[in-house]
Design a protein around this motif. Structure first.
Motif, mmCIF file in Angstrom:
data_model
loop_
_atom_site.group_PDB
_atom_site.id
_atom_site.type_symbol
_atom_site.label_atom_id
_atom_site.label_comp_id
_atom_site.label_asym_id
_atom_site.label_seq_id
_atom_site.Cartn_x
_atom_site.Cartn_y
_atom_site.Cartn_z
ATOM 1 N N GLU A 153 49.219 20.830 33.474
ATOM 2 C CA GLU A 153 50.139 21.963 33.429
ATOM 3 C C GLU A 153 49.963 22.773 32.153
ATOM 4 O OE1 GLU A 153 53.968 20.209 34.081
ATOM 5 O OE2 GLU A 153 53.741 20.266 36.269
ATOM 6 N N SER A 154 49.651 22.107 31.045
ATOM 7 C CA SER A 154 49.374 22.834 29.803
ATOM 8 C C SER A 154 48.133 23.708 29.951
ATOM 9 C CB SER A 154 49.171 21.853 28.637
ATOM 10 O OG SER A 154 50.369 21.176 28.345
ATOM 11 N N ARG A 155 47.114 23.171 30.592
ATOM 12 C CA ARG A 155 45.877 23.925 30.824
ATOM 13 C C ARG A 155 46.122 25.097 31.768
ATOM 14 N NH1 ARG A 155 41.446 22.912 34.303
ATOM 15 N NH2 ARG A 155 42.465 21.025 35.073
ATOM 16 N N LEU A 156 46.929 24.857 32.795
ATOM 17 C CA LEU A 156 47.263 25.894 33.767
ATOM 18 C C LEU A 156 47.990 27.050 33.092
ATOM 19 C CD1 LEU A 156 47.563 26.402 37.029
ATOM 20 C CD2 LEU A 156 49.916 25.694 36.599
ATOM 21 N N ARG A 157 48.977 26.740 32.292
ATOM 22 C CA ARG A 157 49.777 27.790 31.659
ATOM 23 C C ARG A 157 49.015 28.470 30.534
ATOM 24 N NH1 ARG A 157 54.754 23.792 32.625
ATOM 25 N NH2 ARG A 157 54.964 24.304 34.833
ATOM 26 N N ALA A 158 48.100 27.749 29.907
ATOM 27 C CA ALA A 158 47.234 28.386 28.906
ATOM 28 C C ALA A 158 46.320 29.411 29.568
ATOM 29 C CB ALA A 158 46.411 27.334 28.175
ATOM 30 N N ILE A 165 47.060 31.162 32.230
ATOM 31 C CA ILE A 165 47.897 32.326 32.529
ATOM 32 C C ILE A 165 48.180 33.119 31.256
ATOM 33 C CG2 ILE A 165 50.159 33.056 33.404
ATOM 34 C CD1 ILE A 165 50.071 30.435 35.143
ATOM 35 N N ALA A 166 48.487 32.409 30.183
ATOM 36 C CA ALA A 166 48.776 33.079 28.912
ATOM 37 C C ALA A 166 47.562 33.862 28.427
ATOM 38 C CB ALA A 166 49.196 32.050 27.861
ATOM 39 N N GLU A 167 46.379 33.318 28.646
ATOM 40 C CA GLU A 167 45.181 34.025 28.190
ATOM 41 C C GLU A 167 44.962 35.306 28.988
ATOM 42 O OE1 GLU A 167 40.607 33.321 26.746
ATOM 43 O OE2 GLU A 167 41.581 31.749 27.886
ATOM 44 N N GLU A 168 45.382 35.324 30.231
ATOM 45 C CA GLU A 168 45.277 36.562 31.010
ATOM 46 C C GLU A 168 46.152 37.657 30.398
ATOM 47 O OE1 GLU A 168 43.485 38.744 34.114
ATOM 48 O OE2 GLU A 168 43.046 36.797 33.202
ATOM 49 N N MET A 169 47.329 37.269 29.907
ATOM 50 C CA MET A 169 48.156 38.235 29.186
ATOM 51 C C MET A 169 47.498 38.643 27.875
ATOM 52 S SD MET A 169 50.749 39.352 30.762
ATOM 53 C CE MET A 169 51.232 40.250 29.300
ATOM 54 N N ASP A 170 46.831 37.695 27.234
ATOM 55 C CA ASP A 170 46.103 37.981 25.998
ATOM 56 C C ASP A 170 44.997 39.005 26.252
ATOM 57 O OD1 ASP A 170 46.571 37.158 23.384
ATOM 58 O OD2 ASP A 170 44.784 35.899 23.327
ATOM 59 N N PRO A 208 40.916 36.358 17.354
ATOM 60 C CA PRO A 208 39.640 36.445 18.108
ATOM 61 C C PRO A 208 39.796 37.169 19.431
ATOM 62 C CG PRO A 208 40.546 34.227 18.236
ATOM 63 C CD PRO A 208 41.394 34.967 17.249
ATOM 64 N N THR A 209 38.687 37.726 19.897
ATOM 65 C CA THR A 209 38.642 38.330 21.230
ATOM 66 C C THR A 209 38.886 37.250 22.278
ATOM 67 O OG1 THR A 209 37.041 39.962 20.469
ATOM 68 C CG2 THR A 209 37.180 39.605 22.842
ATOM 69 N N PRO A 210 39.719 37.496 23.266
ATOM 70 C CA PRO A 210 39.975 36.471 24.302
ATOM 71 C C PRO A 210 38.683 36.018 24.968
ATOM 72 C CG PRO A 210 41.547 38.277 24.497
ATOM 73 C CD PRO A 210 40.527 38.711 23.490
ATOM 74 N N ALA A 211 38.555 34.732 25.143
ATOM 75 C CA ALA A 211 37.312 34.160 25.699
ATOM 76 C C ALA A 211 37.058 34.635 27.123
ATOM 77 C CB ALA A 211 37.374 32.637 25.653
ATOM 78 N N ARG A 212 38.124 34.963 27.861
ATOM 79 C CA ARG A 212 37.971 35.341 29.258
ATOM 80 C C ARG A 212 38.011 36.843 29.467
ATOM 81 N NH1 ARG A 212 41.967 32.368 31.208
ATOM 82 N NH2 ARG A 212 42.903 34.076 32.319
ATOM 83 N N LEU A 213 37.588 37.594 28.460
ATOM 84 C CA LEU A 213 37.576 39.050 28.599
ATOM 85 C C LEU A 213 36.628 39.476 29.728
ATOM 86 C CD1 LEU A 213 38.566 41.772 27.541
ATOM 87 C CD2 LEU A 213 36.702 41.718 25.888
ATOM 88 N N ASP A 214 35.460 38.862 29.807
ATOM 89 C CA ASP A 214 34.527 39.040 30.942
ATOM 90 C C ASP A 214 34.157 40.500 31.207
ATOM 91 O OD1 ASP A 214 34.689 36.299 31.351
ATOM 92 O OD2 ASP A 214 36.338 36.480 32.773
ATOM 93 N N LEU A 215 33.772 41.217 30.181
ATOM 94 C CA LEU A 215 33.317 42.592 30.415
ATOM 95 C C LEU A 215 31.849 42.604 30.780
ATOM 96 C CD1 LEU A 215 35.102 44.612 27.594
ATOM 97 C CD2 LEU A 215 35.834 44.235 29.945
ATOM 98 N N ASN A 260 41.378 45.464 37.791
ATOM 99 C CA ASN A 260 40.825 44.536 38.779
ATOM 100 C C ASN A 260 41.323 43.104 38.627
ATOM 101 O OD1 ASN A 260 39.274 46.650 39.879
ATOM 102 N ND2 ASN A 260 37.658 46.328 38.359
ATOM 103 N N GLY A 261 42.152 42.851 37.638
ATOM 104 C CA GLY A 261 42.668 41.492 37.449
ATOM 105 C C GLY A 261 43.612 41.103 38.579
ATOM 106 N N GLU A 262 43.323 40.009 39.252
ATOM 107 C CA GLU A 262 44.166 39.573 40.369
ATOM 108 C C GLU A 262 45.452 38.906 39.904
ATOM 109 O OE1 GLU A 262 41.873 37.015 42.834
ATOM 110 O OE2 GLU A 262 40.454 38.564 43.443
ATOM 111 N N LEU A 263 45.432 38.343 38.711
ATOM 112 C CA LEU A 263 46.594 37.602 38.230
ATOM 113 C C LEU A 263 47.631 38.510 37.566
ATOM 114 C CD1 LEU A 263 47.631 34.709 38.107
ATOM 115 C CD2 LEU A 263 46.439 34.422 35.930
ATOM 116 N N LEU A 264 47.175 39.576 36.917
ATOM 117 C CA LEU A 264 48.096 40.447 36.186
ATOM 118 C C LEU A 264 49.225 41.000 37.060
ATOM 119 C CD1 LEU A 264 45.985 42.561 33.665
ATOM 120 C CD2 LEU A 264 47.893 41.021 33.144
#
Length: 204
Positions: A153-158, A160-165, A197-204, A84-88
């Motif tokens: 831009e650092s926050r934006l790319r972080a 995106i990177a966390e979505e890969m995480d 650590p578990t990614p903060a945006r796991l959102d289960l 269901n991830g829209e960004l992946l």
């Protein structure tokens, strides 16, 4: 990747290789569980290098393996987070494009003085960033303030990177849960760094 024009090719090329290999590794584990042998060289080559197609194969494999999970409800949540991830899908499209010819796109243009055979890989990344910029917390872009723009831009790319995480963590946990068989359980432990650590945006 502070500057796309400096670090983009390296990040996307290595990213596409890493994601492709990880997908094939987990698919191979599932094949061992089903056929009691590792896929042949011909079978591995038949899977190809298209990360979008491999992602579809991986989703189907996860779906068929959910019933083997130690905690089926948890595994379903992990699988749902990926599905269901829209960004992946946008990230995978970017990596697939780089995996196809991204490393050589600009070199081919320089060598032939002709437009590339495929569209510009950077267009795919712009789609990823545009999707994130549409979120409420990223809508106000601080143009005219270089320091603030760098931080933005650092926050934006972080983000995106966390979505890969998150994807990586979900794949790790699905492996550990047994969705890819016994070998996949062992490999599942290996693809996530101990103590990370578990990614903060796991959102289960």
């Amino acid at each position: 990747m502070k500057y796309i024009h400096l670090g983009g090719d390296a990040v996307f090329t290595l990213g596409s290789i890493g994601v492709e290999k990880t997908m094939k590794l987990m698919l191979g584990c599932a094949a061992v569980n089903q056929n009691a042998r590792w896929p042949s060289k011909a079978e591995l080559k038949a899977w190809g290098h298209d990360i979008e197609r491999l992602s579809e194969l991986l989703a189907a494999t996860i779906s068929s393996g959910i019933g083997r999970a130690t905690a089926q409800g948890y595994a379903e949540q992990l699988a749902g987070r990926i599905a269901n991830g829209e960004l992946l899908p946008l990230i995978f499209a970017t990596l697939a494009r780089y995996g196809r010819s991204g490393r050589f796109h600009h070199l081919d243009i320089l060598a032939t003085d002709e437009p590339g055979q495929y569209d510009d890989p950077a267009d795919y990344w712009r789609s990823v960033e545009a999707h994130v910029e549409a979120r409420a917390e990223f809508r106000d872009i601080p143009y005219g303030d270089n320091a603030a723009l760098d931080a933005y831009e650092s926050r934006l790319r972080a983000f995106i990177a966390e979505e890969m995480d998150v994807w990586w963590f979900c794949l790790h946990r699905l492996g550990v849960q047994g969705c890819f068989g016994d070998l996949g359980e062992k490999i599942g432990w290996e693809i996530w760094e101990t103590g990370r650590p578990t990614p903060a945006r796991l959102d289960l």
